[in-house]
Scaffold this active site. Structure first.
Site, PDB file in Angstrom:
ATOM      1  N   PHE A  39     -11.911  -6.889  13.406  1.00 47.75           N
ATOM      2  CA  PHE A  39     -10.805  -7.347  12.572  1.00 47.75           C
ATOM      3  C   PHE A  39     -10.436  -6.265  11.546  1.00 47.75           C
ATOM      4  O   PHE A  39     -11.299  -5.737  10.865  1.00 47.75           O
ATOM      5  CB  PHE A  39     -11.193  -8.647  11.848  1.00 47.75           C
ATOM      6  CG  PHE A  39     -10.122  -9.138  10.917  1.00 47.75           C
ATOM      7  CD1 PHE A  39      -8.895  -9.569  11.410  1.00 47.75           C
ATOM      8  CD2 PHE A  39     -10.325  -9.142   9.541  1.00 47.75           C
ATOM      9  CE1 PHE A  39      -7.901 -10.009  10.553  1.00 47.75           C
ATOM     10  CE2 PHE A  39      -9.332  -9.587   8.678  1.00 47.75           C
ATOM     11  CZ  PHE A  39      -8.113 -10.018   9.181  1.00 47.75           C
ATOM     12  N   GLN A  40      -9.173  -5.965  11.470  1.00 48.37           N
ATOM     13  CA  GLN A  40      -8.641  -4.932  10.573  1.00 48.37           C
ATOM     14  C   GLN A  40      -9.291  -3.566  10.792  1.00 48.37           C
ATOM     15  O   GLN A  40      -9.462  -2.781   9.863  1.00 48.37           O
ATOM     16  CB  GLN A  40      -8.738  -5.367   9.100  1.00 48.37           C
ATOM     17  CG  GLN A  40      -7.844  -6.578   8.817  1.00 48.37           C
ATOM     18  CD  GLN A  40      -7.603  -6.839   7.340  1.00 48.37           C
ATOM     19  OE1 GLN A  40      -8.462  -6.582   6.509  1.00 48.37           O
ATOM     20  NE2 GLN A  40      -6.423  -7.360   7.015  1.00 48.37           N
ATOM     21  N   GLU A  44       0.814  -1.214   0.000  1.00 49.24           N
ATOM     22  CA  GLU A  44       0.000   0.000   0.000  1.00 49.24           C
ATOM     23  C   GLU A  44       0.850   1.268   0.000  1.00 49.24           C
ATOM     24  O   GLU A  44       0.481   2.281  -0.570  1.00 49.24           O
ATOM     25  CB  GLU A  44      -0.951   0.016   1.200  1.00 49.24           C
ATOM     26  CG  GLU A  44      -2.113  -0.972   1.081  1.00 49.24           C
ATOM     27  CD  GLU A  44      -1.765  -2.351   1.622  1.00 49.24           C
ATOM     28  OE1 GLU A  44      -0.590  -2.617   1.928  1.00 49.24           O
ATOM     29  OE2 GLU A  44      -2.701  -3.174   1.732  1.00 49.24           O
ATOM     30  N   MET A  85      24.428   8.442   3.272  1.00 53.84           N
ATOM     31  CA  MET A  85      24.315   9.766   3.892  1.00 53.84           C
ATOM     32  C   MET A  85      24.550   9.683   5.395  1.00 53.84           C
ATOM     33  O   MET A  85      25.201  10.550   5.984  1.00 53.84           O
ATOM     34  CB  MET A  85      22.939  10.375   3.591  1.00 53.84           C
ATOM     35  CG  MET A  85      22.795  11.814   4.032  1.00 53.84           C
ATOM     36  SD  MET A  85      24.033  12.903   3.262  1.00 53.84           S
ATOM     37  CE  MET A  85      23.125  13.540   1.861  1.00 53.84           C
ATOM     38  N   LYS A 131     -17.533  -0.399   5.137  1.00 56.05           N
ATOM     39  CA  LYS A 131     -17.960  -1.380   4.129  1.00 56.05           C
ATOM     40  C   LYS A 131     -19.459  -1.315   3.849  1.00 56.05           C
ATOM     41  O   LYS A 131     -19.886  -1.398   2.700  1.00 56.05           O
ATOM     42  CB  LYS A 131     -17.564  -2.787   4.580  1.00 56.05           C
ATOM     43  CG  LYS A 131     -17.737  -3.819   3.488  1.00 56.05           C
ATOM     44  CD  LYS A 131     -17.118  -5.154   3.859  1.00 56.05           C
ATOM     45  CE  LYS A 131     -17.198  -6.108   2.670  1.00 56.05           C
ATOM     46  NZ  LYS A 131     -16.594  -7.412   2.989  1.00 56.05           N
TER      47      LYS A 131
END
Lengths: 158, 565
Positions: free
Chosen positions: B112-113, B50, B473, B162
């Protein structure tokens, strides 16, 4: 240059919608600004709410705060008050055994009165300028206040 | 028309003219993905993480000037995307990021999630929404696109539970937006602009200080004209590379921590800084109290909060750079370019004294050589993205940029792992250009799974890994400021980058000489598939010159002068 950490009062008009208060408080915490007190309530007959925020900081910090507040999408207006009428309310609970006459007289001098009395305690309220509320709270220490609650400031530009 | 929330998302994207989106499906966003499957109007590019979806959308947006769109699921899908949101927020990139959320009835139950997505994204987006009713979706999505792309651009996050994507409601996208509380100020105050022009005419050593806002406002060509007409030298920030062409006589390179000596000295000697869409970032200013100490400051920016945030402006102008610059052009007659002849000479002398340079080597490949070489070979025909670190600074210093939106890099947030997915987005936006990603052996591993995306989508990004077996760096700072204690920066153990690329179906080259590099680059361009060119470069090369953190711009560490071999 004014005092580096002077007290300032800012009023913010915001759309009264979900999570708008978090946006404001997140901004203060995220950018390291102080909130001394914050009050919020809907503006009657409108879709807006009004917040009164007491904060402190240099002129530059306050300028940044007002600009950053403006940047938030649901913010309609930001007033950084210069000439304002400011009031705060406090409720104080005393044991009924204290000198009620004294307390009552003091209250009267600070725009207040006894608002509740029961078997063991009395509750008084005062409503005045925050500085004077502060004075009042110092004065009444000798009467053993059991609980104190302050409302935070509300303000209107003159 | 009565359609589901998920269909509304599709219809809104179509109405906004979106052609390509990036994303990754998951449970809470499945209704939307089902509708993506059914439509043919726009293309969905499946990234393999993602975070990469957001960076790809950023790259797409930066290269095209359009709003980038990414779609992700709830919980970990969203949290993976947070780095991308923060990156876009720091660099003012217009994005609309749509995430799935658990159904309304489960919000607050640690489902969940489930994660409080808008609570997290609040501090790294321009604005965000949790949509609790499908009827609100058309308005919210329209607002999201408008807010993302107007004013100071930025990412807008829309979180949709959802069940809301399943709800049926009325969809009408022709609604007029009524944003009483959001009215960006785009037109500069004409009287203030007049005053600025007078101040410039009166200045003896004025200097344009160009920032990324010039590119966001699509004002580069107007700025080029203004610089030319007034004869005033200009320095660019990292984010503004490409506003002026590399061969513009009046361009004094980049300023800041790794800016050129001439640019930093010009900034220290100027008597009037004319900041256009720049934000006086700490990597630019060095020690604030010493920055442009004796100069007046003109600051033009669309974001009022940027003005006088760090350096107080004598001439603040809130407005869109393009509008303001056009107005300045109309009044530029008051400015006489001849007046600054001496000033231009002074800057030229600075540049001759300590030019941006490096000591090339006949045996080892210097990283700067690679960038110069790609510049020579490809120049304008390539878009350049970078990851973060030494290679990024060398790219900004040594690539001959010739146009805005040619250079795509993570400036504000400094996100390692940005370059490759961003380059995929860049290639999707402008397939006619070669897409080069300069990266390091540290950065490339942070999103190397995107090889799969590039192979699948036939987006032939050429990743040039300037491989010094160090987190370069950080290693440089350890050398300079930590007495060479190389704590966790030695990357001697690393994958076979050729095999890594090949494992995904890409192509790989291992390069140790300049000749090999030329051959590899040419071959990669011809093969036209995603490539890793692993270039073994001088291990201990430092990015120079350098203003040590918190130091003043005029006090630079310079490239050591070497005797000619």
């Amino acid at each position: 240059m004014q005092d580096e950490n002077a007290r300032r009062v800012i009023s913010v008009i915001v759309v009264n919608e979900a999570s708008v208060l978090s946006r404001i408080t997140d901004l203060f915490s995220g950018r390291g600004y102080n909130i001394t007190s914050l009050t919020v309530a809907p503006i009657p007959n409108s879709k807006y709410s009004r917040l009164t925020i007491v904060t402190s900081g240099s002129v530059r910090v306050i300028e940044q705060i007002t600009k950053q507040l403006h940047k938030l999408i649901p913010v309609l207006k930001v007033y950084e008050h210069a000439d304002l009428v400011e009031k705060e309310m406090a409720l104080i609970k005393f044991p009924v055994t204290e000198n009620i006459t004294d307390i009552s007289t003091l209250c009267a001098a600070y725009n207040g009165k006894i608002v509740n009395a029961s078997e063991n305690i009395i509750i008084v309220m005062v409503a005045d300028e925050p500085k004077r509320v502060e004075n009042f709270l110092n004065l009444i220490q000798r009467y053993n206040p059991k609980e104190i609650v302050r409302s935070g400031s509300v303000a209107l530009e003159r | 028309m009565q359609i589901s929330g998920a269909q509304m998302v599709i219809e809104a994207l179509i109405a906004e003219g979106v052609e390509t989106i990036f994303g990754y499906p998951g449970g809470a966003i499945m209704n939307v993905y089902d509708e993506i499957y059914k439509q043919k109007t726009f293309k969905h590019i499946l990234t393999r993480h993602e975070q990469a979806a957001i960076h790809a959308a950023e790259g797409y947006s930066k290269a095209s000037g359009k709003v980038g769109v990414a779609i992700i699921t709830s919980g970990p899908g969203f949290t993976n995307a947070v780095t991308g949101l923060a990156d876009a927020y720091m660099d003012s990139i217009p994005l609309v990021v749509i995430s799935g959320q658990v159904p309304m009835s489960l919000i607050g139950t640690d489902a969940f999630q489930e994660i409080d997505a808008i609570g997290i994204s609040r501090s790294c987006t321009k604005h965000n929404y949790l949509v609790t009713n499908a009827a609100d979706l058309p308005g919210v999505l329209k607002e999201a696109f408008y807010i993302a792309s107007s004013g100071r651009p930025g990412p807008v996050h829309v979180d949709i539970p959802k069940d809301v994507t399943a709800q049926i409601a009325e969809f009408d996208y022709s609604i007029e937006l009524d944003l009483e509380t959001y009215k960006p100020h785009t037109k500069g105050n004409p009287r203030q602009i007049k005053k600025v022009m007078e101040a410039i005419a009166n200045a003896r050593r004025p200097l344009f200080y160009l920032g990324g806002g010039v590119i966001n406002s699509n004002a580069a060509y107007e700025v080029r004209e203004l610089v030319k007409k007034t004869g005033i030298p200009a320095v660019e920030t990292f984010m503004a590379r490409g506003v002026l062409s590399h061969d513009d006589e009046l361009l004094v390179s980049m300023l800041g921590m790794h800016g050129s000596y001439a640019a930093n000295m010009a900034m220290s000697e100027t008597d009037l800084v004319i900041a256009l869409g720049a934000r006086f970032d700490d990597r630019v200013t060095g020690k604030l109290s010493e920055f442009a100490k004796n100069a007046g400051v003109v600051h033009v920016d669309i974001d009022p909060a940027s003005i006088s945030k760090l350096v107080s402006a004598d001439y603040p102008i809130v407005g869109d750079i393009k509008n303001v610059v056009c107005e300045m052009l109309e009044q530029s007659i008051v400015i006489k370019a001849e007046k600054y002849e001496q000033w231009r000479k002074t800057i030229k002398n600075f540049d001759e004294l300590h030019p941006l340079a490096y000591h090339d080597d006949t045996e080892n490949i210097k990283p700067q050589w690679v960038i110069e070489r790609v510049g020579e070979l490809l120049g304008d025909s390539a878009n350049i993205s970078t990851d973060v670190g030494q290679h990024q600074m060398w790219s900004a210093q040594f690539y001959p940029f010739s146009r805005p939106r040619q250079f795509i890099s993570s400036g504000g947030l400094g996100t390692m792992g940005f370059g490759f997915p961003a380059a995929i987005g860049v290639k999707a936006a402008s397939p006619e250009k070669i897409s080069i990603n300069f990266t390091g052996d540290g950065s490339i591993l942070m999103n190397c799974q995107e090889l799969m995306t590039a192979v699948e989508q036939k987006l032939p990004v050429i990743n040039i890994i300037l491989n010094n077996n160090y987190l370069g760096m950080v290693r440089q700072w350890q050398t300079l400021f930590y007495d060479k204690r190389y704590s966790e920066t030695d990357l001697s153990i690393q994958p076979d980058f050729v095999k890594l690329s090949e494992a995904f179906g890409g192509i790989g080259y291992k390069v140790a000489t300049k000749e090999e590099f030329d051959i590899a680059l040419k071959d990669a361009i011809e093969k036209n598939i995603v490539a890793f060119i692993d270039v073994a470069v001088e291990r201990l090369e430092d990015v120079m010159p350098m203003v040590p953190s918190g130091g003043s711009l005029y006090n630079m560490m310079l490239l050591e002068k070497k005797e000619k071999k």
